[in-house]
Design an enzyme around this catalytic site. Structure first.
Site, PDB file in Angstrom:
ATOM      1  N   ASP A 213      95.773  22.356  28.336  1.00  0.00           N
ATOM      2  CA  ASP A 213      95.141  21.160  28.909  1.00  0.00           C
ATOM      3  C   ASP A 213      94.911  21.363  30.410  1.00  0.00           C
ATOM      4  O   ASP A 213      95.868  21.531  31.160  1.00  0.00           O
ATOM      5  CB  ASP A 213      96.069  19.959  28.659  1.00  0.00           C
ATOM      6  CG  ASP A 213      95.430  18.631  28.988  1.00  0.00           C
ATOM      7  OD1 ASP A 213      94.358  18.615  29.612  1.00  0.00           O
ATOM      8  OD2 ASP A 213      96.023  17.593  28.629  1.00  0.00           O
ATOM      9  N   HIS A 312      86.700  16.030  21.576  1.00  0.00           N
ATOM     10  CA  HIS A 312      87.021  15.554  22.928  1.00  0.00           C
ATOM     11  C   HIS A 312      86.296  16.370  24.002  1.00  0.00           C
ATOM     12  O   HIS A 312      85.732  15.808  24.942  1.00  0.00           O
ATOM     13  CB  HIS A 312      88.537  15.605  23.134  1.00  0.00           C
ATOM     14  CG  HIS A 312      88.999  15.150  24.482  1.00  0.00           C
ATOM     15  ND1 HIS A 312      88.986  13.832  24.865  1.00  0.00           N
ATOM     16  CD2 HIS A 312      89.486  15.851  25.552  1.00  0.00           C
ATOM     17  CE1 HIS A 312      89.450  13.726  26.104  1.00  0.00           C
ATOM     18  NE2 HIS A 312      89.762  14.933  26.537  1.00  0.00           N
TER      19      HIS A 312
HETATM   20  C1  HEM Z   1      89.344  18.404  28.393  1.00  0.00           C
HETATM   21  C2  HEM Z   1      93.379  16.688  26.333  1.00  0.00           C
HETATM   22  C3  HEM Z   1      92.398  12.294  28.131  1.00  0.00           C
HETATM   23  C4  HEM Z   1      88.681  14.161  30.583  1.00  0.00           C
HETATM   24  C5  HEM Z   1      90.502  18.311  27.657  1.00  0.00           C
HETATM   25  C6  HEM Z   1      91.092  19.392  26.904  1.00  0.00           C
HETATM   26  C7  HEM Z   1      92.229  18.912  26.348  1.00  0.00           C
HETATM   27  C8  HEM Z   1      92.347  17.530  26.731  1.00  0.00           C
HETATM   28  C9  HEM Z   1      93.225  19.683  25.493  1.00  0.00           C
HETATM   29  C10 HEM Z   1      90.494  20.813  26.741  1.00  0.00           C
HETATM   30  C11 HEM Z   1      90.942  21.780  27.770  1.00  0.00           C
HETATM   31  C12 HEM Z   1      90.539  21.430  29.171  1.00  0.00           C
HETATM   32  O1  HEM Z   1      89.428  21.717  29.630  1.00  0.00           O
HETATM   33  O2  HEM Z   1      91.386  20.823  29.831  1.00  0.00           O
HETATM   34  C13 HEM Z   1      93.453  15.345  26.637  1.00  0.00           C
HETATM   35  C14 HEM Z   1      94.489  14.447  26.168  1.00  0.00           C
HETATM   36  C15 HEM Z   1      94.211  13.220  26.671  1.00  0.00           C
HETATM   37  C16 HEM Z   1      92.995  13.335  27.451  1.00  0.00           C
HETATM   38  C17 HEM Z   1      95.660  14.853  25.279  1.00  0.00           C
HETATM   39  C18 HEM Z   1      94.959  11.920  26.517  1.00  0.00           C
HETATM   40  C19 HEM Z   1      96.225  11.843  26.206  1.00  0.00           C
HETATM   41  C20 HEM Z   1      91.301  12.411  28.941  1.00  0.00           C
HETATM   42  C21 HEM Z   1      90.728  11.344  29.721  1.00  0.00           C
HETATM   43  C22 HEM Z   1      89.674  11.866  30.410  1.00  0.00           C
HETATM   44  C23 HEM Z   1      89.596  13.285  30.055  1.00  0.00           C
HETATM   45  C24 HEM Z   1      91.234   9.902  29.761  1.00  0.00           C
HETATM   46  C25 HEM Z   1      88.744  11.202  31.382  1.00  0.00           C
HETATM   47  C26 HEM Z   1      88.353   9.970  31.335  1.00  0.00           C
HETATM   48  C27 HEM Z   1      88.568  15.466  30.205  1.00  0.00           C
HETATM   49  C28 HEM Z   1      87.575  16.371  30.771  1.00  0.00           C
HETATM   50  C29 HEM Z   1      87.748  17.594  30.118  1.00  0.00           C
HETATM   51  C30 HEM Z   1      88.858  17.415  29.187  1.00  0.00           C
HETATM   52  C31 HEM Z   1      86.567  16.041  31.862  1.00  0.00           C
HETATM   53  C32 HEM Z   1      86.924  18.876  30.322  1.00  0.00           C
HETATM   54  C33 HEM Z   1      85.740  18.838  29.391  1.00  0.00           C
HETATM   55  C34 HEM Z   1      84.874  20.076  29.492  1.00  0.00           C
HETATM   56  O3  HEM Z   1      83.975  20.069  30.332  1.00  0.00           O
HETATM   57  O4  HEM Z   1      85.097  21.025  28.726  1.00  0.00           O
HETATM   58  N1  HEM Z   1      91.287  17.184  27.525  1.00  0.00           N
HETATM   59  N2  HEM Z   1      92.563  14.643  27.404  1.00  0.00           N
HETATM   60  N3  HEM Z   1      90.589  13.562  29.157  1.00  0.00           N
HETATM   61  N4  HEM Z   1      89.314  16.122  29.268  1.00  0.00           N
HETATM   62 FE1  HEM Z   1      90.875  15.363  28.272  1.00  0.00          FE
END
Ligand code: HEM
Length: 401
Positions: A213, A312
């Site tokens: 993450d 996601h």
């Molecule tokens: C990407 C988990 C909540 C925004 C990701 C990734 C994971 C992850 C595993 C893929 C790896 C990475 O690029 O970091 C989670 C979990 C969440 C959560 C477990 C809640 C418990 C959120 C929230 C937002 C968010 C609330 C924003 C409002 C993003 C963004 C990416 C991302 C911007 C990168 C997307 C890309 O361009 O590939 N998240 N996330 N996430 N997450 Fe989350």
């Protein structure tokens, strides 16, 4: 380094009127510590044009404190509060006891501690009427939200991070003691990431779902963090993003419960589909390595997208150069109530120059559709304006005073 911190610490104690006996106590306590020190003496500079704890490599532990100003707070009392807390933070992050520190020995191992100040609308407007940026208010309610009022908002947010939970606990207590005449705690949450030394520096951490993450981040250099976090639009972009104040940014905190028990019931392939990345490497499902570019157009032999429409990663991906944020999240894991066996989740913390233009479109999209929503529930929420850092002798927020 420690010797320097020690001299400052004793001096600070003396100027605070603490007896020689106490100072000697500090020195006596220092010797065995010196022998065992590995990274306890590491210091992240507190003073500077920008606050620490934002682009600082995330430390292992977090304590997030949201405070409410007491009734009748005015600009003068807020300045007194900010002066006191800035002085405490400057000393404690440098490995020196705070003024009138009751446990000075606990201050000697800062272990890269940072204290990042964020201001709520009431604090900014009382301090400097008209200075609050338009985005400084509660986020709109999303249909996925199950917010608990007691985990939301705050006039002042203090993000304490460090590699030693003991010195953090000490800093938390000192800051709260000094804030007491002016402000009372509204909510406090603790978080963690892998312990220091568990991974090589730069390795992306895993959250409690086991996912890598934090892979896709605005990077330092070029336009990266300058544009996204600090709001300096690169020359070639006619960007609507403008910094609210030189050297400042915004901090969105979302406390998100993660249903680990429900997640357990999913097959590994379902877990990978939910995010669009594999679990072993954190690689996009169309690639092999963590940092491979994702191919959102790739399809299976049956013609379905390899990275699902509701994954996601696809939903969170920036749709314009503005829609980006620096994520600096921590896990939490509390004792469960009742028959459950877990009460876990994430303190999702994002920094961006402009909440409306960068954070909100992404959060709106995720609230509309995101496979992850089945196992995640926002239960707390707060938005803070992060002022610039300060020079030695100044205080955080002095540019607004
Ligand atoms: C990407 C988990 C909540 C925004 C990701 C990734 C994971 C992850 C595993 C893929 C790896 C990475 O690029 O970091 C989670 C979990 C969440 C959560 C477990 C809640 C418990 C959120 C929230 C937002 C968010 C609330 C924003 C409002 C993003 C963004 C990416 C991302 C911007 C990168 C997307 C890309 O361009 O590939 N998240 N996330 N996430 N997450 Fe989350």
């Amino acid at each position: 380094l420690l010797a320097t911190a020690g001299v400052g610490g004793a001096g600070a104690l003396a100027s605070a009127g603490i007896g020689v006996g106490t100072v000697l106590g500090v020195q006596a306590a220092r010797e065995p510590q010196e022998r065992s020190i590995q990274f306890g003496a590491d210091v992240e500079p507190f003073h500077g044009p920008r606050q620490a704890g934002i682009t600082t490599a995330p430390q292992a532990h977090l304590v997030f404190i949201a405070l409410d100003l007491r009734e009748g707070a005015d600009a003068r009392s807020i300045v007194r509060l900010l002066r006191l807390l800035s002085d405490d933070a400057a000393r404690l992050t440098a490995g020196e006891p705070a003024l009138a520190d009751t446990e000075p020995e606990l201050a000697l191992t800062p272990a890269s501690m940072t204290v990042t100040f964020g201001f709520g609308r009431r604090l900014v407007e009382t301090l400097s009427p008209g200075a609050a940026p338009e985005w400084l208010e509660e986020l709109p309610e999303f249909r996925i939200d199950e917010l608990d009022e007691e985990l939301c908002g705050g006039d002042l947010g203090l993000q304490l991070c460090g590699d030693d939970p003991v010195s953090l606990a000490h800093a938390r207590r000192m800051l709260l003691k000094d804030a007491r005449p002016y402000a009372r705690p509204r909510w406090i949450q603790e978080g963690f990431r892998p312990a220091r030394g568990v991974h090589r520096p730069g390795v992306t951490h895993r959250n409690l779902f086991g996912q890598v993450d934090g892979t896709v981040q605005p990077t330092a250099g070029d336009d990266g963090q300058e544009f996204v976090v600090w709001g300096h639009p690169p020359q070639h972009l006619d960007s609507p993003i403008r910094p609210w104040i030189e050297g400042g940014t915004s901090m969105v905190v979302r406390l998100i419960r993660m249903d680990l028990d429900g997640w357990d019931e999913l097959a590994r392939s379902g877990k990978e589909a939910a995010i669009g990345r594999d679990l072993s490497e954190g690689a996009p499902l169309t690639g092999e390595h963590e940092h491979d570019a994702a191919d959102f157009d790739a399809t299976t032999p049956l013609g379905f997208p390899v990275i699902e429409e509701s994954a996601h990663m696809r939903r969170a991906r920036a749709q314009s150069p503005e829609e980006q944020m620096l994520r600096r999240s921590y896990s939490y894991d509390r004792p469960p109530a009742g028959a459950g066996i877990s009460d876990s989740g994430q303190l999702f913390i994002a920094f961006q120059a402009d909440v409306i233009r960068q954070f909100l479109p992404v959060q709106r999209r995720l609230a509309e559709l995101d496979r992850l929503n089945e196992w995640t529930t926002p239960i707390g929420s707060a938005v803070f304006a992060v002022p610039p850092g300060c020079a030695p002798g100044g205080y955080i927020g002095d540019v607004l005073g």
